[in-house]
Motif scaffolding. Structure first.
Motif, PDB file in Angstrom:
ATOM      1  N   GLN A 185      39.855  24.079  51.912  1.00  0.00           N
ATOM      2  CA  GLN A 185      39.599  25.514  52.001  1.00  0.00           C
ATOM      3  C   GLN A 185      39.923  26.214  50.684  1.00  0.00           C
ATOM      4  O   GLN A 185      39.206  27.125  50.261  1.00  0.00           O
ATOM      5  N   ALA A 186      41.002  25.772  50.039  1.00  0.00           N
ATOM      6  CA  ALA A 186      41.396  26.371  48.761  1.00  0.00           C
ATOM      7  C   ALA A 186      40.344  26.109  47.693  1.00  0.00           C
ATOM      8  O   ALA A 186      40.010  27.005  46.902  1.00  0.00           O
ATOM      9  N   LYS A 187      39.812  24.898  47.680  1.00  0.00           N
ATOM     10  CA  LYS A 187      38.778  24.557  46.699  1.00  0.00           C
ATOM     11  C   LYS A 187      37.521  25.390  46.923  1.00  0.00           C
ATOM     12  O   LYS A 187      36.934  25.922  45.976  1.00  0.00           O
ATOM     13  N   LYS A 188      37.115  25.526  48.187  1.00  0.00           N
ATOM     14  CA  LYS A 188      35.917  26.301  48.508  1.00  0.00           C
ATOM     15  C   LYS A 188      36.120  27.783  48.172  1.00  0.00           C
ATOM     16  O   LYS A 188      35.244  28.423  47.581  1.00  0.00           O
TER      17      LYS A 188
ATOM     18  N   GLU B 247      34.977  32.650  45.418  1.00  0.00           N
ATOM     19  CA  GLU B 247      35.535  33.938  45.015  1.00  0.00           C
ATOM     20  C   GLU B 247      35.863  33.989  43.525  1.00  0.00           C
ATOM     21  O   GLU B 247      36.557  34.900  43.074  1.00  0.00           O
ATOM     22  N   PHE B 248      35.347  33.014  42.777  1.00  0.00           N
ATOM     23  CA  PHE B 248      35.650  32.981  41.351  1.00  0.00           C
ATOM     24  C   PHE B 248      35.178  34.277  40.677  1.00  0.00           C
ATOM     25  O   PHE B 248      34.052  34.712  40.868  1.00  0.00           O
ATOM     26  N   GLY B 249      36.051  34.880  39.921  1.00  0.00           N
ATOM     27  CA  GLY B 249      35.709  36.120  39.230  1.00  0.00           C
ATOM     28  C   GLY B 249      36.159  37.366  39.951  1.00  0.00           C
ATOM     29  O   GLY B 249      36.197  38.446  39.361  1.00  0.00           O
ATOM     30  N   LYS B 250      36.511  37.236  41.251  1.00  0.00           N
ATOM     31  CA  LYS B 250      37.010  38.410  41.970  1.00  0.00           C
ATOM     32  C   LYS B 250      38.372  38.826  41.432  1.00  0.00           C
ATOM     33  O   LYS B 250      38.705  40.010  41.399  1.00  0.00           O
ATOM     34  N   ASN B 251      39.166  37.809  41.066  1.00  0.00           N
ATOM     35  CA  ASN B 251      40.401  38.095  40.343  1.00  0.00           C
ATOM     36  C   ASN B 251      40.058  38.136  38.854  1.00  0.00           C
ATOM     37  O   ASN B 251      39.236  37.346  38.374  1.00  0.00           O
ATOM     38  N   VAL B 252      40.675  39.026  38.139  1.00  0.00           N
ATOM     39  CA  VAL B 252      40.341  39.200  36.720  1.00  0.00           C
ATOM     40  C   VAL B 252      40.628  37.916  35.946  1.00  0.00           C
ATOM     41  O   VAL B 252      41.712  37.341  36.040  1.00  0.00           O
ATOM     42  N   ILE B 253      39.641  37.460  35.212  1.00  0.00           N
ATOM     43  CA  ILE B 253      39.794  36.299  34.336  1.00  0.00           C
ATOM     44  C   ILE B 253      40.210  36.785  32.958  1.00  0.00           C
ATOM     45  O   ILE B 253      39.624  37.729  32.412  1.00  0.00           O
ATOM     46  N   ASP B 254      41.214  36.139  32.389  1.00  0.00           N
ATOM     47  CA  ASP B 254      41.675  36.491  31.049  1.00  0.00           C
ATOM     48  C   ASP B 254      40.673  35.939  30.031  1.00  0.00           C
ATOM     49  O   ASP B 254      40.634  34.724  29.785  1.00  0.00           O
ATOM     50  N   PRO B 255      39.826  36.788  29.430  1.00  0.00           N
ATOM     51  CA  PRO B 255      38.809  36.284  28.501  1.00  0.00           C
ATOM     52  C   PRO B 255      39.412  35.723  27.220  1.00  0.00           C
ATOM     53  O   PRO B 255      38.840  34.824  26.600  1.00  0.00           O
ATOM     54  N   PHE B 256      40.577  36.220  26.811  1.00  0.00           N
ATOM     55  CA  PHE B 256      41.234  35.712  25.610  1.00  0.00           C
ATOM     56  C   PHE B 256      41.722  34.280  25.840  1.00  0.00           C
ATOM     57  O   PHE B 256      41.548  33.403  24.996  1.00  0.00           O
ATOM     58  N   SER B 257      42.343  34.075  27.014  1.00  0.00           N
ATOM     59  CA  SER B 257      42.800  32.733  27.365  1.00  0.00           C
ATOM     60  C   SER B 257      41.623  31.771  27.433  1.00  0.00           C
ATOM     61  O   SER B 257      41.690  30.650  26.921  1.00  0.00           O
TER      62      SER B 257
ATOM     63  N   TRP C 172      35.561  24.041  31.177  1.00  0.00           N
ATOM     64  CA  TRP C 172      36.591  25.070  31.357  1.00  0.00           C
ATOM     65  C   TRP C 172      36.501  25.669  32.748  1.00  0.00           C
ATOM     66  O   TRP C 172      37.524  25.883  33.411  1.00  0.00           O
ATOM     67  N   LEU C 173      35.274  25.939  33.217  1.00  0.00           N
ATOM     68  CA  LEU C 173      35.055  26.543  34.536  1.00  0.00           C
ATOM     69  C   LEU C 173      35.587  25.630  35.640  1.00  0.00           C
ATOM     70  O   LEU C 173      36.260  26.093  36.578  1.00  0.00           O
ATOM     71  N   ILE C 174      35.320  24.337  35.527  1.00  0.00           N
ATOM     72  CA  ILE C 174      35.811  23.376  36.519  1.00  0.00           C
ATOM     73  C   ILE C 174      37.345  23.376  36.523  1.00  0.00           C
ATOM     74  O   ILE C 174      37.982  23.401  37.576  1.00  0.00           O
ATOM     75  N   GLY C 175      37.934  23.358  35.332  1.00  0.00           N
ATOM     76  CA  GLY C 175      39.386  23.342  35.223  1.00  0.00           C
ATOM     77  C   GLY C 175      40.023  24.607  35.774  1.00  0.00           C
ATOM     78  O   GLY C 175      41.043  24.556  36.462  1.00  0.00           O
ATOM     79  N   GLU C 176      39.437  25.762  35.476  1.00  0.00           N
ATOM     80  CA  GLU C 176      39.992  27.034  35.942  1.00  0.00           C
ATOM     81  C   GLU C 176      39.866  27.159  37.456  1.00  0.00           C
ATOM     82  O   GLU C 176      40.783  27.646  38.129  1.00  0.00           O
ATOM     83  N   THR C 177      38.743  26.718  38.006  1.00  0.00           N
ATOM     84  CA  THR C 177      38.566  26.751  39.460  1.00  0.00           C
ATOM     85  C   THR C 177      39.582  25.842  40.139  1.00  0.00           C
ATOM     86  O   THR C 177      40.195  26.212  41.154  1.00  0.00           O
ATOM     87  N   SER C 178      39.792  24.651  39.563  1.00  0.00           N
ATOM     88  CA  SER C 178      40.782  23.721  40.120  1.00  0.00           C
ATOM     89  C   SER C 178      42.187  24.300  40.037  1.00  0.00           C
ATOM     90  O   SER C 178      42.991  24.130  40.954  1.00  0.00           O
TER      91      SER C 178
END
Length: 233
Positions: A25-28, A33-43, A58-64
């Motif tokens: 459930q966490a993975k799904k 909901e990726f992007g609903k929480n603010v992503i740090d663009p600098f990071s 990077w996207l796979i890693g951040e989602t994980s």
């Protein structure tokens, strides 16, 4: 023969299934909901550049990472469920003041997954909460011993000592009370089960339990055992 002689296969499997369900459930949710929480663009920029990885990786890693954070919040509950299924112990479940009770031995316990689950400033709040449970004359837990149990300790060493965190407001240590204690997860598992090295036993059988439930083989089990040894010595 049961996989472990201190917990039924049924309760062991049930606890594993619950955690695997949360993981899925966490993975799904992290993906949906990726992007609903603010992503740090600098990071993101410096990670992709400094780690020499492309956007997709990077996207796979951040989602994980986001899913992992949710899962880790529930691993403490997994240990609570396992320990609460042992003989003489009662799981008080989420939402109660404490996690576990052994009325026969007069012990209560608060289980946390890792030593830094509670920030330093909040540890004194836990201390006083445990104090209020066992010290008043009219408490149902009067004369009990209260334990704070970070399952993964800060250092790979076994210990069972008085719990004396710093009180940040008073700028002193909390009073020493031998009835309010702190112990590592491996020591507490042995206390609950009455058997030495029971936490390692649990870790050793989990891959076969997970494979039996999911049909997926766990690879590199030996390498994971190295992490266990690093955590507990």
């Amino acid at each position: 023969m049961p996989k472990l002689d201190w917990i039924s296969d049924e309760m062991l499997s049930k606890s594993v299934v619950e955690l695997l369900t949360i993981a899925k459930q966490a993975k799904k949710s992290a993906a949906d909901e990726f992007g609903k929480n603010v992503i740090d663009p600098f990071s993101a920029l410096f990670e992709m550049t400094g780690f020499e990885t492309g956007y997709e990786n990077w996207l796979i890693g951040e989602t994980s990472r986001q899913a992992q954070k949710t899962l880790q919040n529930h691993i403490g509950e997994f240990h609570q469920n396992i320990l609460g299924a042992c003989k003489r112990w009662e799981n008080m479940h989420t939402g109660n003041v404490i996690d576990l009770v052994c009325r026969e031995e007069k012990i209560i316990a608060e289980i946390k997954n890792k030593f830094n689950t509670i920030s330093g400033g909040k540890l004194s709040e836990l201390y006083y909460s445990l104090d209020r449970l066992i010290m008043p004359q009219n408490s149902i837990y009067k004369n009990y011993t209260a334990y704070y149990v970070p399952v993964i300790p800060k250092k790979p060493a076994r210990y069972n000592k008085a719990f004396v965190p710093s009180d940040k407001e008073k700028k002193v240590k909390c009073p020493v009370n031998e009835k309010i204690r702190e112990t590592d997860g491996a020591s507490f598992y042995d206390m609950v089960t009455g058997k030495a090295n029971s936490l390692e036993e649990l870790f050793q059988v989990l891959p076969s339990v997970i494979t039996g439930i999911t049909g997926k083989k766990i690879h590199d089990k030996e390498k994971l055992i190295v992490f266990f040894k690093m955590a507990y010595g």
